[in-house]
Scaffold this motif. Structure first.
Motif, PDB file in Angstrom:
ATOM      1  N   ILE A 148      34.026  88.654 114.654  1.00 49.40           N
ATOM      2  CA  ILE A 148      34.614  87.323 114.813  1.00 49.40           C
ATOM      3  C   ILE A 148      36.130  87.486 114.872  1.00 49.40           C
ATOM      4  CG2 ILE A 148      34.943  85.051 113.771  1.00 49.40           C
ATOM      5  CD1 ILE A 148      32.215  85.464 112.397  1.00 49.40           C
ATOM      6  N   VAL A 149      36.727  86.964 115.912  1.00 46.54           N
ATOM      7  CA  VAL A 149      38.164  87.112 116.116  1.00 46.54           C
ATOM      8  C   VAL A 149      38.788  85.734 116.244  1.00 46.54           C
ATOM      9  CG1 VAL A 149      39.925  88.007 117.673  1.00 46.54           C
ATOM     10  CG2 VAL A 149      37.832  89.297 117.322  1.00 46.54           C
ATOM     11  N   GLU A 150      39.827  85.464 115.473  1.00 44.60           N
ATOM     12  CA  GLU A 150      40.579  84.220 115.647  1.00 44.60           C
ATOM     13  C   GLU A 150      41.413  84.342 116.909  1.00 44.60           C
ATOM     14  OE1 GLU A 150      42.835  82.170 112.625  1.00 44.60           O
ATOM     15  OE2 GLU A 150      41.565  83.085 111.090  1.00 44.60           O
ATOM     16  N   ARG A 151      41.298  83.365 117.765  1.00 45.47           N
ATOM     17  CA  ARG A 151      42.041  83.405 119.023  1.00 45.47           C
ATOM     18  C   ARG A 151      43.073  82.287 119.042  1.00 45.47           C
ATOM     19  NH1 ARG A 151      39.845  87.184 122.091  1.00 45.47           N
ATOM     20  NH2 ARG A 151      37.651  87.699 121.814  1.00 45.47           N
ATOM     21  N   GLU A 152      44.159  82.532 119.762  1.00 42.96           N
ATOM     22  CA  GLU A 152      45.198  81.521 119.914  1.00 42.96           C
ATOM     23  C   GLU A 152      45.547  81.373 121.390  1.00 42.96           C
ATOM     24  OE1 GLU A 152      48.898  82.664 118.004  1.00 42.96           O
ATOM     25  OE2 GLU A 152      48.312  84.759 118.093  1.00 42.96           O
ATOM     26  N   LYS A 153      45.994  80.181 121.750  1.00 44.45           N
ATOM     27  CA  LYS A 153      46.311  79.863 123.135  1.00 44.45           C
ATOM     28  C   LYS A 153      47.669  80.466 123.496  1.00 44.45           C
ATOM     29  CE  LYS A 153      46.533  75.850 126.184  1.00 44.45           C
ATOM     30  NZ  LYS A 153      46.442  74.384 126.214  1.00 44.45           N
ATOM     31  N   LYS A 154      47.692  81.301 124.551  1.00 42.65           N
ATOM     32  CA  LYS A 154      48.910  81.959 125.008  1.00 42.65           C
ATOM     33  C   LYS A 154      48.945  81.974 126.536  1.00 42.65           C
ATOM     34  CE  LYS A 154      50.572  83.602 121.062  1.00 42.65           C
ATOM     35  NZ  LYS A 154      51.893  83.347 120.560  1.00 42.65           N
ATOM     36  N   THR A 155      50.135  81.961 127.084  1.00 40.76           N
ATOM     37  CA  THR A 155      50.298  82.174 128.523  1.00 40.76           C
ATOM     38  C   THR A 155      50.459  83.666 128.738  1.00 40.76           C
ATOM     39  OG1 THR A 155      51.371  80.042 128.823  1.00 40.76           O
ATOM     40  CG2 THR A 155      51.696  81.678 130.559  1.00 40.76           C
ATOM     41  N   MET A 156      49.494  84.254 129.435  1.00 44.34           N
ATOM     42  CA  MET A 156      49.504  85.695 129.668  1.00 44.34           C
ATOM     43  C   MET A 156      50.062  85.981 131.062  1.00 44.34           C
ATOM     44  SD  MET A 156      48.357  86.844 126.823  1.00 44.34           S
ATOM     45  CE  MET A 156      48.062  88.576 127.184  1.00 44.34           C
ATOM     46  N   LYS A 157      50.961  86.951 131.128  1.00 38.15           N
ATOM     47  CA  LYS A 157      51.498  87.418 132.400  1.00 38.15           C
ATOM     48  C   LYS A 157      50.759  88.703 132.777  1.00 38.15           C
ATOM     49  CE  LYS A 157      55.893  86.321 133.334  1.00 38.15           C
ATOM     50  NZ  LYS A 157      57.354  86.472 133.327  1.00 38.15           N
ATOM     51  N   TYR A 158      50.337  88.770 134.018  1.00 34.84           N
ATOM     52  CA  TYR A 158      49.575  89.913 134.518  1.00 34.84           C
ATOM     53  C   TYR A 158      50.322  90.589 135.668  1.00 34.84           C
ATOM     54  CZ  TYR A 158      45.429  88.021 132.164  1.00 34.84           C
ATOM     55  OH  TYR A 158      44.532  87.564 131.240  1.00 34.84           O
ATOM     56  N   ASN A 159      50.211  91.898 135.737  1.00 32.99           N
ATOM     57  CA  ASN A 159      50.642  92.679 136.886  1.00 32.99           C
ATOM     58  C   ASN A 159      49.500  93.647 137.178  1.00 32.99           C
ATOM     59  OD1 ASN A 159      52.029  93.980 138.919  1.00 32.99           O
ATOM     60  ND2 ASN A 159      53.096  95.329 137.512  1.00 32.99           N
ATOM     61  N   VAL A 160      48.890  93.502 138.348  1.00 35.49           N
ATOM     62  CA  VAL A 160      47.756  94.336 138.747  1.00 35.49           C
ATOM     63  C   VAL A 160      48.115  95.011 140.061  1.00 35.49           C
ATOM     64  CG1 VAL A 160      45.289  94.363 139.294  1.00 35.49           C
ATOM     65  CG2 VAL A 160      46.172  92.680 137.677  1.00 35.49           C
ATOM     66  N   TRP A 161      47.808  96.303 140.193  1.00 40.48           N
ATOM     67  CA  TRP A 161      48.067  97.007 141.445  1.00 40.48           C
ATOM     68  C   TRP A 161      46.927  97.969 141.766  1.00 40.48           C
ATOM     69  CZ3 TRP A 161      48.590 102.326 141.446  1.00 40.48           C
ATOM     70  CH2 TRP A 161      48.847 102.938 140.225  1.00 40.48           C
ATOM     71  N   TRP A 162      46.796  98.260 143.094  1.00 41.48           N
ATOM     72  CA  TRP A 162      45.735  99.142 143.571  1.00 41.48           C
ATOM     73  C   TRP A 162      46.231  99.895 144.789  1.00 41.48           C
ATOM     74  CZ3 TRP A 162      40.750  97.037 146.330  1.00 41.48           C
ATOM     75  CH2 TRP A 162      39.889  98.084 146.630  1.00 41.48           C
ATOM     76  N   SER A 163      46.173 101.204 144.737  1.00 42.82           N
ATOM     77  CA  SER A 163      46.453 102.060 145.883  1.00 42.82           C
ATOM     78  C   SER A 163      45.106 102.561 146.401  1.00 42.82           C
ATOM     79  CB  SER A 163      47.351 103.242 145.492  1.00 42.82           C
ATOM     80  OG  SER A 163      47.494 104.115 146.597  1.00 42.82           O
ATOM     81  N   LYS A 164      44.641 101.957 147.480  1.00 41.52           N
ATOM     82  CA  LYS A 164      43.309 102.288 148.004  1.00 41.52           C
ATOM     83  C   LYS A 164      43.220 103.741 148.452  1.00 41.52           C
ATOM     84  CE  LYS A 164      42.168  97.610 149.503  1.00 41.52           C
ATOM     85  NZ  LYS A 164      41.775  96.763 150.624  1.00 41.52           N
ATOM     86  N   GLU A 165      44.267 104.236 149.111  1.00 46.21           N
ATOM     87  CA  GLU A 165      44.242 105.609 149.623  1.00 46.21           C
ATOM     88  C   GLU A 165      44.222 106.637 148.494  1.00 46.21           C
ATOM     89  OE1 GLU A 165      47.687 105.433 152.098  1.00 46.21           O
ATOM     90  OE2 GLU A 165      46.516 104.897 153.866  1.00 46.21           O
ATOM     91  N   GLU A 166      44.878 106.328 147.393  1.00 45.02           N
ATOM     92  CA  GLU A 166      44.912 107.253 146.253  1.00 45.02           C
ATOM     93  C   GLU A 166      43.760 107.022 145.282  1.00 45.02           C
ATOM     94  OE1 GLU A 166      49.581 108.239 145.677  1.00 45.02           O
ATOM     95  OE2 GLU A 166      48.906 106.293 144.908  1.00 45.02           O
ATOM     96  N   GLU A 167      42.966 105.970 145.530  1.00 46.61           N
ATOM     97  CA  GLU A 167      41.823 105.615 144.698  1.00 46.61           C
ATOM     98  C   GLU A 167      42.209 105.467 143.229  1.00 46.61           C
ATOM     99  OE1 GLU A 167      38.719 108.492 145.561  1.00 46.61           O
ATOM    100  OE2 GLU A 167      38.116 107.342 147.323  1.00 46.61           O
ATOM    101  N   ARG A 168      43.312 104.755 143.004  1.00 45.68           N
ATOM    102  CA  ARG A 168      43.742 104.497 141.633  1.00 45.68           C
ATOM    103  C   ARG A 168      44.520 103.197 141.583  1.00 45.68           C
ATOM    104  NH1 ARG A 168      48.979 106.366 140.029  1.00 45.68           N
ATOM    105  NH2 ARG A 168      50.180 106.989 141.829  1.00 45.68           N
TER     106      ARG A 168
END
Length: 124
Positions: free
Chosen positions: A33-53
């Motif tokens: 059981i985890v107490e959760r709180e409301k937050k604005t999360m910033k995301y940065n996602v990247w993908w290099s298809k040729e390098e498969e990572r």
């Protein structure tokens, strides 16, 4: 006259920065059981298809990552997301982003017991 031509292969990297309001909390395999709180999360996602990572970073906007921060790597075989490192469980928003870009995330969703998000692209 001899001419030497050098060709540099450019690796295409897809990257997206976005925000999402989430209920977050620190979770481990020993915390049912985890107490959760409301937050604005910033995301940065990247993908290099040729390098498969790829990779990701996420943090709460309110404390600039002092309270909540995670980052890690993403491993692909072709378009199949088949591994990640850096976090206990990969955040669903990261998976949704990769799916929108055409990554095959079906097995990862099953492994993490996440719902299929077929209309993700229509809502963003």
């Amino acid at each position: 006259m001899n001419l030497t031509i050098k060709t540099t292969k450019t690796m295409e990297t897809i990257e997206k920065n976005f925000k999402k309001v989430r209920y977050v909390g620190w979770e481990t395999s020993m915390s049912p059981i985890v107490e959760r709180e409301k937050k604005t999360m910033k995301y940065n996602v990247w993908w290099s298809k040729e390098e498969e990572r790829g990779g990701f970073e996420m943090y709460d906007e309110e404390s600039y990552g002092d309270d909540y921060h995670a980052e890690g790597s993403l491993d692909f075989t072709g378009k199949v997301l088949d591994g990640y490192d850096g976090v206990f469980s990969l955040d669903e928003e990261v998976i949704n982003c990769l799916e929108k870009w055409g990554a095959d995330v079906k097995q990862m969703r099953e492994d993490l017991e996440l719902e299929t998000n077929q209309d993700y692209g229509n809502n963003r």
